[in-house]
Write a protein that holds these residues in place. Sequence first.
Motif, PDB file in Angstrom:
ATOM      1  N   GLN A 176     -29.137 -37.217 -19.984  1.00 28.10           N
ATOM      2  CA  GLN A 176     -28.446 -37.223 -18.709  1.00 28.10           C
ATOM      3  C   GLN A 176     -27.928 -38.606 -18.344  1.00 28.10           C
ATOM      4  OE1 GLN A 176     -27.827 -34.384 -16.585  1.00 28.10           O
ATOM      5  NE2 GLN A 176     -28.124 -33.641 -18.647  1.00 28.10           N
ATOM      6  N   ASP A 205     -26.195 -28.990 -13.353  1.00 32.12           N
ATOM      7  CA  ASP A 205     -27.449 -29.348 -14.017  1.00 32.12           C
ATOM      8  C   ASP A 205     -27.997 -28.165 -14.807  1.00 32.12           C
ATOM      9  OD1 ASP A 205     -27.331 -31.903 -12.961  1.00 32.12           O
ATOM     10  OD2 ASP A 205     -28.654 -31.446 -11.263  1.00 32.12           O
ATOM     11  N   HIS A 223     -21.834 -35.129 -16.890  1.00 30.59           N
ATOM     12  CA  HIS A 223     -22.501 -33.907 -17.347  1.00 30.59           C
ATOM     13  C   HIS A 223     -22.143 -33.616 -18.800  1.00 30.59           C
ATOM     14  CE1 HIS A 223     -24.319 -32.576 -13.573  1.00 30.59           C
ATOM     15  NE2 HIS A 223     -23.287 -33.154 -12.994  1.00 30.59           N
ATOM     16  N   ARG A 235     -28.658 -19.368 -21.274  1.00 29.17           N
ATOM     17  CA  ARG A 235     -29.296 -19.973 -22.450  1.00 29.17           C
ATOM     18  C   ARG A 235     -29.397 -18.998 -23.607  1.00 29.17           C
ATOM     19  NH1 ARG A 235     -35.348 -21.978 -21.682  1.00 29.17           N
ATOM     20  NH2 ARG A 235     -35.525 -19.758 -21.232  1.00 29.17           N
ATOM     21  N   ASP A 258     -25.974 -27.776 -17.923  1.00 31.45           N
ATOM     22  CA  ASP A 258     -26.361 -28.810 -18.886  1.00 31.45           C
ATOM     23  C   ASP A 258     -27.625 -28.406 -19.640  1.00 31.45           C
ATOM     24  OD1 ASP A 258     -24.303 -30.595 -18.506  1.00 31.45           O
ATOM     25  OD2 ASP A 258     -25.398 -31.896 -17.138  1.00 31.45           O
ATOM     26  N   LYS A 259     -28.623 -27.963 -18.880  1.00 29.95           N
ATOM     27  CA  LYS A 259     -29.904 -27.585 -19.491  1.00 29.95           C
ATOM     28  C   LYS A 259     -29.756 -26.385 -20.413  1.00 29.95           C
ATOM     29  CE  LYS A 259     -32.613 -29.362 -15.604  1.00 29.95           C
ATOM     30  NZ  LYS A 259     -33.424 -28.989 -14.409  1.00 29.95           N
ATOM     31  N   THR A 262     -28.291 -30.599 -25.472  1.00 35.68           N
ATOM     32  CA  THR A 262     -27.525 -31.434 -24.563  1.00 35.68           C
ATOM     33  C   THR A 262     -27.795 -32.905 -24.812  1.00 35.68           C
ATOM     34  OG1 THR A 262     -29.272 -31.342 -22.920  1.00 35.68           O
ATOM     35  CG2 THR A 262     -27.541 -29.690 -22.758  1.00 35.68           C
TER      36      THR A 262
END
Length: 228
Positions: free
Chosen positions: A5, A156, A194, A129, A159-160, A2
């Motif tokens: 932020q 979030d 994002h 993931r 995103d991670k 990613t």
Amino acid sequence: MTEPQNAAPQKAAPRKEPSQAELEAGRLLFAGPCDFFHGSQTLDQLPPPALPEIAFAGRSNVGKSSLINALTGRKALARASSEPGRTKQLNFFDLGGRLVLVDMPGYGYAKAAKSVKEDWQKTMFSYLRGRPNLDRVVLLIDSRVGFKDSDREACDLLDKAAVVFQVVLTKCDQLSASDLQKRIEEVEAVLAKHAAAYPTVMATSSEKGQGIAQLRAMMAGFAAPPSR
């Protein structure tokens, strides 16, 4: 991987309507069979990765089951839990041997125990993931209320996990055209912050059929070619 932020927000791309060929591809895909084939309560119960997958995520009572049923033309393919926020199972549906739809447990139910919420985050992050054939997450947002804190937490998390997600607004028939446009612009402004977010928003109504053909067309772009 990613982006940071604090990267500069990018302006949403102009919304592009699907072509007639794309709409027809979506119609044909969802006109075929769609069957539940697997449920996983833990990560070690996941089916082997095979077909492309698109997962549906959203707050409890956002209208996820209704949207999946509207897409597939079934009245009860996906069922809402009698206890919102407590269902932990990932439900897998085979769409004609070309695409798998994954119904993720709802999040953000206020009365859910803290342990349930933490378990959702841990399990969902591991799935997001580590699933190599997961091509996109459809993140549902209730158009009447917009983003809530739990939705921002989900962004979030995505995103991670470095999984591309696209926001789809639900229950859009309950807003005026001007209010809906304002909501879309508000949501796109949030998504610009994002890294994993697809920049444009889709507006739908399971009740009226608004946006269903366009969403089918988008999803058909990820499907495996039809077998000969």
